[in-house]
Design a protein around this motif. Structure first.
Motif, PDB file in Angstrom:
ATOM      1  N   TYR A   1       4.949   2.131  12.278  1.00  0.00           N
ATOM      2  CA  TYR A   1       6.278   2.464  11.753  1.00  0.00           C
ATOM      3  C   TYR A   1       6.405   3.967  11.478  1.00  0.00           C
ATOM      4  CZ  TYR A   1      10.606   2.060   9.098  1.00  0.00           C
ATOM      5  OH  TYR A   1      11.897   2.202   8.666  1.00  0.00           O
TER       6      TYR A   1
ATOM      7  N   VAL B   1      -0.843  -5.652   8.376  1.00  0.00           N
ATOM      8  CA  VAL B   1      -0.040  -4.775   7.520  1.00  0.00           C
ATOM      9  C   VAL B   1      -0.370  -3.312   7.803  1.00  0.00           C
ATOM     10  CG1 VAL B   1       0.366  -4.030   5.144  1.00  0.00           C
ATOM     11  CG2 VAL B   1       0.289  -6.467   5.685  1.00  0.00           C
TER      12      VAL B   1
ATOM     13  N   THR C   1       4.600  -5.711   9.495  1.00  0.00           N
ATOM     14  CA  THR C   1       4.176  -5.471   8.118  1.00  0.00           C
ATOM     15  C   THR C   1       4.594  -6.628   7.214  1.00  0.00           C
ATOM     16  OG1 THR C   1       4.406  -3.084   8.446  1.00  0.00           O
ATOM     17  CG2 THR C   1       4.321  -3.869   6.170  1.00  0.00           C
TER      18      THR C   1
ATOM     19  N   GLY D   1       1.038  -2.290  11.159  1.00  0.00           N
ATOM     20  CA  GLY D   1       2.488  -2.182  11.109  1.00  0.00           C
ATOM     21  C   GLY D   1       2.929  -0.878  10.440  1.00  0.00           C
ATOM     22  N   ILE D   2       2.280  -0.516   9.332  1.00  0.00           N
ATOM     23  CA  ILE D   2       2.611   0.726   8.635  1.00  0.00           C
ATOM     24  C   ILE D   2       2.296   1.935   9.516  1.00  0.00           C
ATOM     25  CG2 ILE D   2       1.975   2.213   6.678  1.00  0.00           C
ATOM     26  CD1 ILE D   2       1.519  -0.359   5.065  1.00  0.00           C
TER      27      ILE D   2
END
Length: 202
Positions: A199, A192, A74, A195-196
């Protein structure tokens, strides 16, 4: 094949071989043909060494300081996005780095190898595209080979810098750099979002 093409475009955008041509010309102004070839070769070899170091050790460094890969992905995507914005709206790679070259001693290491070829975006890309949890060893090797192909193209363009620059000029190099920035912004946004998602386990 589609994944390799995507990886090639990604590395071509962050390394920006065409945008390196004006930088190389500024760094090697006054050099004879032999010195220009030597400078180009050293710059590419140093860049390859730096980027391969991030391929091999980047993820281990992150684990050593306890940073989860989705967080790095991210953050890396955000940095790449900002890097892309400077390519699109700010000074293009040719203008910004040629100015640096004119203010420093002429050397293959700085600003040619780092940060022109092995840019911060390229270093981040080397880590993000070779994550052990997402890519097999074979895929990481293919990614590394693709990166080396882009570096080889960079070398060829530097060796043919004068005719290439006469053909496209500073304006042409700037336009191409901005188009690469737009592609990079799209890739950074996807990074991004991925990655979010990883996560939070979405």
């Amino acid at each position: 094949m589609e994944a390799l093409i995507s990886t090639f475009v990604f590395f071509f955008a962050v390394i920006d071989p065409i945008g390196t041509v004006p930088v190389f010309l500024a760094v090697t102004r006054g050099y004879d043909a032999r010195d220009k070839r030597q400078t180009a070769l050293i710059a590419v070899l140093v860049s390859a060494g730096v980027l391969l170091f991030f391929v091999v050790a980047g993820e281990f460094i992150l684990k050593a300081i306890d940073i989860p890969l989705p967080a790095f992905q991210t953050a890396g995507g955000l940095v790449l996005f900002l890097f892309a914005m400077t390519m699109i709206f700010g000074e293009g790679k040719p203008e910004g780095e040629v100015r640096i070259a004119k203010k420093t001693s002429e050397t293959a290491i700085f600003p040619l190898a780092v940060p022109s070829i092995a840019s911060p975006g390229a270093m981040l890309a080397a880590v993000l595209l070779t994550e052990n949890s997402r890519y097999s060893i074979l895929e990481q090797v293919l990614t590394s080979l693709t990166m080396l192909v882009v570096l080889f193209i960079t070398l060829l363009l530097m060796l043919a810098a004068s005719p290439v620059h006469r053909l496209i000029g500073d304006s042409g190099a700037s336009i191409i750099s901005r188009v690469m920035g737009l592609i990079l912004a799209s890739v950074a946004t996807a990074s991004v979002m991925a990655g979010i998602k990883a996560y939070f386990g979405l």
